[in-house]
Design an enzyme around this catalytic site. Structure first.
Site, PDB file in Angstrom:
ATOM      1  N   ASP A  99      40.752  60.835  46.607  1.00 23.62           N
ATOM      2  CA  ASP A  99      42.129  60.778  47.114  1.00 23.62           C
ATOM      3  C   ASP A  99      42.390  61.874  48.140  1.00 23.62           C
ATOM      4  OD1 ASP A  99      42.100  58.947  45.092  1.00 23.62           O
ATOM      5  OD2 ASP A  99      43.373  60.097  43.729  1.00 23.62           O
ATOM      6  N   HIS A 116      36.364  54.742  40.106  1.00 22.69           N
ATOM      7  CA  HIS A 116      35.820  55.721  39.152  1.00 22.69           C
ATOM      8  C   HIS A 116      34.374  56.103  39.481  1.00 22.69           C
ATOM      9  CE1 HIS A 116      39.095  56.011  36.077  1.00 22.69           C
ATOM     10  NE2 HIS A 116      39.485  54.942  36.746  1.00 22.69           N
ATOM     11  N   SER A 119      50.185  59.765  45.413  1.00 25.41           N
ATOM     12  CA  SER A 119      51.265  60.635  45.861  1.00 25.41           C
ATOM     13  C   SER A 119      50.872  62.089  45.625  1.00 25.41           C
ATOM     14  CB  SER A 119      52.557  60.301  45.130  1.00 25.41           C
ATOM     15  OG  SER A 119      52.373  60.429  43.743  1.00 25.41           O
TER      16      SER A 119
END
Ligand code: GLA
Length: 388
Positions: free
Chosen positions: A164, A29, A121
Site C-alpha cells: 500500500d 497477501h 486510507s
C-alpha cells in the site's frame, strides 16, 4: 482544507502535498511473503497543507474529523494514542530514527479515500505525513515506503506488507505496477483501454479483519518453517513450489494458506502477461481464480463480498470480479466492458440493496500518479467540511 489552514494558522503560508489510496488488481497477501502484487494508485488522495510552527509544538489537524492534536516534535519516546494521529506521529518517529530532523510544524489533513473500505486510507495518510514532515527535503521513494510501513507495524500495530505504501509513492497514471516485494522494484504495465475497472464497496468491515490478518502472517511463517525442512532454500513462500506441499506434511489449514500464496504469485505473473497482450478474457479468469483461492484456501472473504462477486459474474459484459485488499469486507474490483458500465452499476447496486439493504458505492478506478507536492491548488477538490 485551505480555508481551515488559514483559520487555524492565519500567519503561515502552507505548501501542499498529496498521497493516493490504491486498489490492488491481483496478488493478495503475497506482499509479506516476498512475492508479487499488482496494484494501481487511485485518483483519490489524502491531502495535507503544511507550514512551520510559531511555537515549539507540532500541530496536526484533521479536517474530516474536526479535531487536532499538538505534540512535542521530539517524538523518540512518543506513545501510540490508538487513533488517527498514530499514523502521523509513527511516521515522524520513523523519519527521526533515520536521521531526519523533525521540526515544529502545522498541518491540516483532508482525505478523499474512504476509511475501512480496503482502499488504503492509512497508507495515503502515512505517505502524505512523510511528505509533510520532509516539507520539500528530498528522500528516497523506496525508503519512504519502507518507513511508512514500519510506522504502521511498530507504532500503529498492524503487521502489514509493503504494497500500500509502495504504490502510494510510486503509482503511475494509466498503468498498473507489478511490484516484486523482495527486490522492491517494479515493472509498469498499461492496462487495455477497452475495459473499465469498477470497485464496488460492500460497506462492511468485519471485526475479524485485524486479528485474522495477524493469524495469516503467522500461518505463512509456519508454512515456510515446514517446507524448509525439506527445501532449506525456501526463505519465504515466494520461493516455494506447489509440489513442495506434497511431502511437507503441513497442518491442513497451513497447507491451504501456502497454496493460496504460491498459486497467487503465479497468477500475478500471468495477469501481467495477459494485460500486456490485452487479453481481457484471461485477465477476467485470473480475477475469478484469485477470488476463489481467497475464498476457499486463504479464507479471507465474507458473505457480502462473495455475493458481490457471484452477482457480478452473472451480469453481461463482466470479464471477472474479485475481492481486493486485506479481506473480510471492503471492496470488490470488477473488469467490465466500457459500454456495460452503467448497466453493471445499476444492477449490482440494486441487487445488493435488495439482498442486504445497503447502498454499495461504485467507483471507476483510474490508475493515477503517486504522491507528490501539489502546486496547482485548483486540482484539490473542494469540500464543504469545516470545523466550527
Ligand atoms: C493490506 C495490507 C497489505 C496487503 C493487503 C493484502 O492492505 O496493508 O500490505 O497485505 O492487505 O494483499
Amino acid at each position: 482544507m485551505i480555508d481551515e489552514f488559514r483559520k487555524l494558522f492565519p500567519d503561515l503560508t502552507p505548501r501542499f502535498f498529496r498521497a493516493p489510496g490504491r486498489v490492488n488488481l491481483i496478488g493478495e497477501h503475497t506482499d509479506y511473503n516476498m512475492g508479487f502484487v499488482m496494484p494501481i494508485a487511485l485518483d483519490m488522495n489524502c491531502y495535507v497543507a503544511v507550514a512551520g510552527s510559531n511555537d515549539r509544538k507540532t500541530h496536526i489537524h484533521s479536517l474530516d474529523r474536526g479535531e487536532g492534536f499538538d505534540f512535542d516534535p521530539d517524538v523518540a519516546f512518543a506513545k501510540p494514542r490508538k487513533n488517527w494521529t498514530d499514523y502521523v506521529i509513527g511516521v515522524a518517529q520513523q523519519l527521526s530514527m533515520r536521521g531526519v530532523r523533525i521540526l515544529p510544524m502545522s498541518m491540516v489533513f483532508h482525505s478523499e479515500v474512504p476509511e475501512g473500505s480496503g482502499l488504503s486510507s492509512s497508507a495515503a495518510l502515512e505517505v502524505s505525513a512523510a511528505l509533510a514532515f520532509l516539507n520539500g527535503r528530498t528522500y528516497s521513494g523506496v525508503e519512504m515506503a519502507k518507513l511508512c510501513q514500519r510506522a504502521e507495524i511498530d507504532f500503529v500495530g498492524n503487521p502489514c506488507g509493503i504494497m500500500d505504501q509502495y504504490i502510494s509513492v510510486f503509482g503511475e497514471a494509466n498503468r498498473a505496477l507489478e511490484l516484486d516485494c523482495r527486490s522492491l522494484s517494479h515493472k509498469p504495465v498499461e492496462l487495455p483501454a477497452n475495459a473499465a475497472l469498477l470497485a464496488v464497496n460492500s460497506m462492511v468491515k468485519h471485526d475479524l479483519a485485524t486479528s485474522a490478518y495477524g493469524d495469516r502472517v503467522k500461518e505463512c511463517k509456519a508454512a515456510v518453517a515446514g517446507i524448509a525442512r525439506l527445501h532449506p532454500e525456501v526463505k519465504a513462500l515466494r520461493d516455494a513450489k506447489l509440489e513442495y506441499l506434497e511431502n511437507a506434511r503441513l497442518d491442513p489449514t497451513v497447507e491451504k494458506r501456502a497454496r493460496h500464496i504460491i498459486t497467487e504469485d503465479d497468477r500475478v505473473e500471468q495477469f501481467f502477461a495477459a494485460a500486456r497482450r490485452g487479453d481481457l478474457d484471461q485477465m477476467g479468469k485470473l480475477f475469478v481464480a484469485s477470488h476463489r483461492s481467497m475464498q476457499h484456501d486463504y479464507e479471507i472473504s465474507c458473505e457480502e463480498i462473495d455475493f458481490l462477486v457471484d452477482t457480478a459474474l452473472t451480469i453481461d459484459g463482466v470479464y471477472g470480479s474479485r475481492m481486493t485488499g486485506g479481506g473480510f469486507g471492503g471492496c470488490t474490483i470488477n473488469l467490465v466492458r466500457p459500454d456495460r458500465v452503467d448497466a453493471f452499476t445499476k444492477e449490482i447496486v440494486d441487487r445488493y440493496q435488495a439482498r442486504y439493504n445497503k447502498q454499495a458505492p461504485v467507483f471507476n478506478c483510474v490508475p493515477s500518479s503517486g504522491a507528490r507536492e501539489v502546486k496547482d491548488l485548483s486540482t484539490i477538490p473542494a469540500t464543504n467540511k469545516t470545523s466550527s
